[in-house]
Design a protein around this motif. Structure first.
Motif, PDB file in Angstrom:
ATOM      1  N   ASN A   1       0.774  -1.309  -0.007  1.00  0.00           N
ATOM      2  CA  ASN A   1      -0.022  -0.102   0.097  1.00  0.00           C
ATOM      3  C   ASN A   1       0.814   1.324   0.124  1.00  0.00           C
ATOM      4  O   ASN A   1       0.924   2.182  -0.840  1.00  0.00           O
ATOM      5  N   LEU A   2       1.963   1.360   0.936  1.00  0.00           N
ATOM      6  CA  LEU A   2       2.626   2.604   1.082  1.00  0.00           C
ATOM      7  C   LEU A   2       3.452   2.692  -0.094  1.00  0.00           C
ATOM      8  O   LEU A   2       3.651   3.697  -0.696  1.00  0.00           O
TER       9      LEU A   2
ATOM     10  N   PHE B   1      18.941   5.756   1.684  1.00  0.00           N
ATOM     11  CA  PHE B   1      17.712   5.179   1.984  1.00  0.00           C
ATOM     12  C   PHE B   1      16.702   6.050   2.501  1.00  0.00           C
ATOM     13  O   PHE B   1      17.305   6.926   3.436  1.00  0.00           O
ATOM     14  N   TRP B   2      15.572   5.809   1.676  1.00  0.00           N
ATOM     15  CA  TRP B   2      14.392   6.480   2.309  1.00  0.00           C
ATOM     16  C   TRP B   2      13.522   5.589   3.151  1.00  0.00           C
ATOM     17  O   TRP B   2      12.879   4.803   2.276  1.00  0.00           O
TER      18      TRP B   2
ATOM     19  N   PHE C   1      10.790   3.801   5.343  1.00  0.00           N
ATOM     20  CA  PHE C   1       9.690   3.729   5.952  1.00  0.00           C
ATOM     21  C   PHE C   1       9.496   2.790   6.866  1.00  0.00           C
ATOM     22  O   PHE C   1       8.158   2.639   7.536  1.00  0.00           O
TER      23      PHE C   1
ATOM     24  N   GLU D   1      15.070   1.674  12.476  1.00  0.00           N
ATOM     25  CA  GLU D   1      15.776   2.878  12.251  1.00  0.00           C
ATOM     26  C   GLU D   1      17.326   2.493  11.425  1.00  0.00           C
ATOM     27  O   GLU D   1      17.759   1.583  12.243  1.00  0.00           O
TER      28      GLU D   1
ATOM     29  N   ALA E   1      20.758   7.820   5.382  1.00  0.00           N
ATOM     30  CA  ALA E   1      19.295   7.311   5.959  1.00  0.00           C
ATOM     31  C   ALA E   1      18.586   8.340   6.321  1.00  0.00           C
ATOM     32  O   ALA E   1      18.918   9.353   7.132  1.00  0.00           O
ATOM     33  N   GLU E   2      17.434   8.477   5.538  1.00  0.00           N
ATOM     34  CA  GLU E   2      16.356   9.410   6.248  1.00  0.00           C
ATOM     35  C   GLU E   2      15.038   8.585   6.569  1.00  0.00           C
ATOM     36  O   GLU E   2      14.447   7.853   5.741  1.00  0.00           O
TER      37      GLU E   2
ATOM     38  N   VAL F   1      11.580   7.804   8.032  1.00  0.00           N
ATOM     39  CA  VAL F   1      10.315   8.564   8.271  1.00  0.00           C
ATOM     40  C   VAL F   1       9.657   7.765   9.152  1.00  0.00           C
ATOM     41  O   VAL F   1       9.381   6.574   8.889  1.00  0.00           O
ATOM     42  N   HIS F   2       9.207   8.336  10.266  1.00  0.00           N
ATOM     43  CA  HIS F   2       8.225   7.517  11.149  1.00  0.00           C
ATOM     44  C   HIS F   2       6.756   8.263  11.278  1.00  0.00           C
ATOM     45  O   HIS F   2       6.741   9.256  11.939  1.00  0.00           O
ATOM     46  N   LEU F   3       5.957   7.765  10.280  1.00  0.00           N
ATOM     47  CA  LEU F   3       4.579   8.544  10.117  1.00  0.00           C
ATOM     48  C   LEU F   3       3.958   8.174  11.575  1.00  0.00           C
ATOM     49  O   LEU F   3       3.117   9.402  11.776  1.00  0.00           O
ATOM     50  N   GLY F   4       4.135   7.092  12.102  1.00  0.00           N
ATOM     51  CA  GLY F   4       3.361   7.259  13.542  1.00  0.00           C
ATOM     52  C   GLY F   4       3.984   8.123  14.404  1.00  0.00           C
ATOM     53  O   GLY F   4       3.205   8.491  15.340  1.00  0.00           O
ATOM     54  N   ASP F   5       5.178   8.355  14.477  1.00  0.00           N
ATOM     55  CA  ASP F   5       5.702   9.445  15.386  1.00  0.00           C
ATOM     56  C   ASP F   5       4.804  10.683  15.213  1.00  0.00           C
ATOM     57  O   ASP F   5       4.691  11.761  16.262  1.00  0.00           O
TER      58      ASP F   5
ATOM     59  N   PRO G   1       7.740  10.335  21.122  1.00  0.00           N
ATOM     60  CA  PRO G   1       7.175   9.027  20.399  1.00  0.00           C
ATOM     61  C   PRO G   1       8.396   8.130  20.236  1.00  0.00           C
ATOM     62  O   PRO G   1       8.047   6.711  20.085  1.00  0.00           O
TER      63      PRO G   1
ATOM     64  N   ALA H   1      -3.391   4.157   1.599  1.00  0.00           N
ATOM     65  CA  ALA H   1      -2.381   3.557   2.123  1.00  0.00           C
ATOM     66  C   ALA H   1      -2.055   3.984   3.651  1.00  0.00           C
ATOM     67  O   ALA H   1      -2.000   2.997   4.521  1.00  0.00           O
TER      68      ALA H   1
ATOM     69  N   SER I   1      -4.858   1.895   5.605  1.00  0.00           N
ATOM     70  CA  SER I   1      -4.491   0.446   5.715  1.00  0.00           C
ATOM     71  C   SER I   1      -3.431   0.061   6.460  1.00  0.00           C
ATOM     72  O   SER I   1      -3.289  -1.063   7.040  1.00  0.00           O
ATOM     73  N   HIS I   2      -2.495   0.954   6.458  1.00  0.00           N
ATOM     74  CA  HIS I   2      -0.979   0.555   6.750  1.00  0.00           C
ATOM     75  C   HIS I   2      -0.863   0.845   8.226  1.00  0.00           C
ATOM     76  O   HIS I   2      -0.021   0.259   8.824  1.00  0.00           O
ATOM     77  N   LEU I   3      -1.720   1.828   8.752  1.00  0.00           N
ATOM     78  CA  LEU I   3      -1.108   2.347  10.088  1.00  0.00           C
ATOM     79  C   LEU I   3      -1.801   1.971  11.122  1.00  0.00           C
ATOM     80  O   LEU I   3      -3.308   1.631  10.937  1.00  0.00           O
TER      81      LEU I   3
ATOM     82  N   VAL J   1      -1.215   4.867  18.235  1.00  0.00           N
ATOM     83  CA  VAL J   1      -0.685   6.037  18.561  1.00  0.00           C
ATOM     84  C   VAL J   1      -1.667   7.181  18.911  1.00  0.00           C
ATOM     85  O   VAL J   1      -1.764   8.402  18.646  1.00  0.00           O
TER      86      VAL J   1
ATOM     87  N   TRP K   1      -3.968  15.961  10.559  1.00  0.00           N
ATOM     88  CA  TRP K   1      -2.688  15.453   9.997  1.00  0.00           C
ATOM     89  C   TRP K   1      -2.872  15.639   8.665  1.00  0.00           C
ATOM     90  O   TRP K   1      -3.574  14.968   7.739  1.00  0.00           O
TER      91      TRP K   1
ATOM     92  N   SER L   1      11.206  15.664   2.959  1.00  0.00           N
ATOM     93  CA  SER L   1      12.087  14.650   3.904  1.00  0.00           C
ATOM     94  C   SER L   1      12.829  14.165   2.678  1.00  0.00           C
ATOM     95  O   SER L   1      14.113  14.125   2.920  1.00  0.00           O
TER      96      SER L   1
ATOM     97  N   LEU M   1      17.544  14.412   1.672  1.00  0.00           N
ATOM     98  CA  LEU M   1      18.218  13.164   1.205  1.00  0.00           C
ATOM     99  C   LEU M   1      18.845  13.610   0.089  1.00  0.00           C
ATOM    100  O   LEU M   1      20.223  13.190  -0.069  1.00  0.00           O
TER     101      LEU M   1
ATOM    102  N   ARG N   1      21.729  15.652   0.989  1.00  0.00           N
ATOM    103  CA  ARG N   1      23.067  14.852   1.659  1.00  0.00           C
ATOM    104  C   ARG N   1      23.803  14.011   0.633  1.00  0.00           C
ATOM    105  O   ARG N   1      24.978  13.951   0.740  1.00  0.00           O
TER     106      ARG N   1
END
Lengths: 211, 211
Positions: free
Chosen positions: A93-94, A173-174, A176, A180, A190-191, A193-197, B15, B97, B100-102, B107, B174, B198, B202, B205
DNA sequence: TAGATTGTTAATCGATTAACAATC
DNA sequence: TAGATTGTTAATCGATTAACAATC
């Protein structure tokens, strides 16, 4: 050629400057002063001038900054003129959403391949790129030479995936996944991404309002 | 009940603490010292103790911190014990995404509705929630009373969408659109996610490595 | 020229780190 | 008790803001 080490705080603001300048350009602005830009971006004029002066002198006293020229310069600083070849690992999905939703060209990348292990989706297309069996990745890398990857694999697969990608020459690396990656150890970038955070901080703010 | 105003830097780290403590708990850790945790998280022990002491005394001298108790406390600070009802506006690639993903429950949220304007997808289900015509949103809000929303609509629709959502009682956003929402003006709370930014860092860098 | 606004130095503010007494 | 590690104060560091001379 940057003057000194640029602080992370400044680097994080650069894409936002780039975006806002793009908007201004679109809306027909030729020039803008640090004061005006500060107001639009909820920053201070001082900060904006300090930030820009990390990289050079882009303005003109008594006038301000030329919007499109400044934007072009920041684009170059961000490396947006070169399109780094990137692959997507994991077309769930993502991964699918990112591959189809994002304008890679405008952020300095070119999506050149999509890989997954799931036989049911191999062969299907996302945009104009077909999902390929990840077993064919080594061959692909020999010719296409991607140097960056989007990681959208299950947490259980991260370690092995990263190891093999590094061996295939992927350096950036991106990420998801929920694991970490640390830029320090290897010469990888590395970047994470923590959408949950991100959503969790919203929870904090909603609930801390009630003193 | 927080002591004073908590700085944004601290809030952004919470978080991550919560995640790492979850991992530790899963791996059978009963206790951990700030020194050990610092090593695992690439922080300093000092910073960790300072951060926690914004909210109270969670450790024990000579022993360290009880992992599951500390995690529970941080969860409460983050408001994860109450599940804020949330709706998704826009069930395109990205919205789908996210829905269904999260794991919303973990959280601090509960996804209670998904809305779109596209007749072709209305009625389809994402997880166990059917995509609903956005015209039915006002009625829905009267009974379900959601207070937060994920914004995954086209940039052109943002302004009107936000306005009507605010009128329907939505206070927290959000936001995945390219238009930034400002928390200051109204009594709304916004977390603006710019995935492009984000990825742009990258690019910076990768390209700035070449001095 | 006068006015505006930058580039840059100096001052302030806040966040991180170090140190250590308190205490388990 | 002795050892370990917290909670907390003090010192340092870095980032932001203010000020102003340079200059367009």
């Amino acid at each position: 050629m940057s003057k000194n080490a640029i602080s992370n705080s400044v680097i994080r603001r650069l894409p936002r400057y780039y975006r806002f300048l793009g908007e201004l350009e679109k809306n027909g602005y030729d020039k803008i002063s640090s004061r005006e830009l500060a107001e639009k971006m909820s920053l201070t004029a001082s900060q904006i001038r300090q930030d820009f002066n990390c990289f050079g002198e882009f303005g003109q006293q008594g006038y301000g900054y030329n919007v499109s020229e400044l934007r072009r310069q920041i684009g170059i600083i961000l490396g947006l003129d070169s399109k780094t070849p990137m692959i997507l690992i994991g077309a769930g999905n993502l991964g699918t959403a990112l591959a189809s939703h994002l304008d890679f060209g405008s952020v300095g990348f070119r999506l050149v391949g999509i890989f997954d292990t799931n036989k049911e989706i191999i062969g299907k297309k996302i945009g104009d790129i077909a999902i390929t069996d990840i077993e064919r990745l080594p061959d692909f890398c020999k010719t296409a030479k991607p140097v960056s990857a989007i990681l959208c694999v299950p947490d259980t697969a991260v370690e092995k995936t990263v190891e093999s990608l590094v061996n295939l020459g992927i350096r950036a690396f991106w990420n998801f996944t929920h694991c970490e990656l640390h830029s320090d150890s290897e010469d990888i970038i590395a970047e994470n991404v923590h959408l949950g955070d991100s959503l969790t901080t919203l929870s904090y703010r909603i609930n801390s309002e009630k003193h």
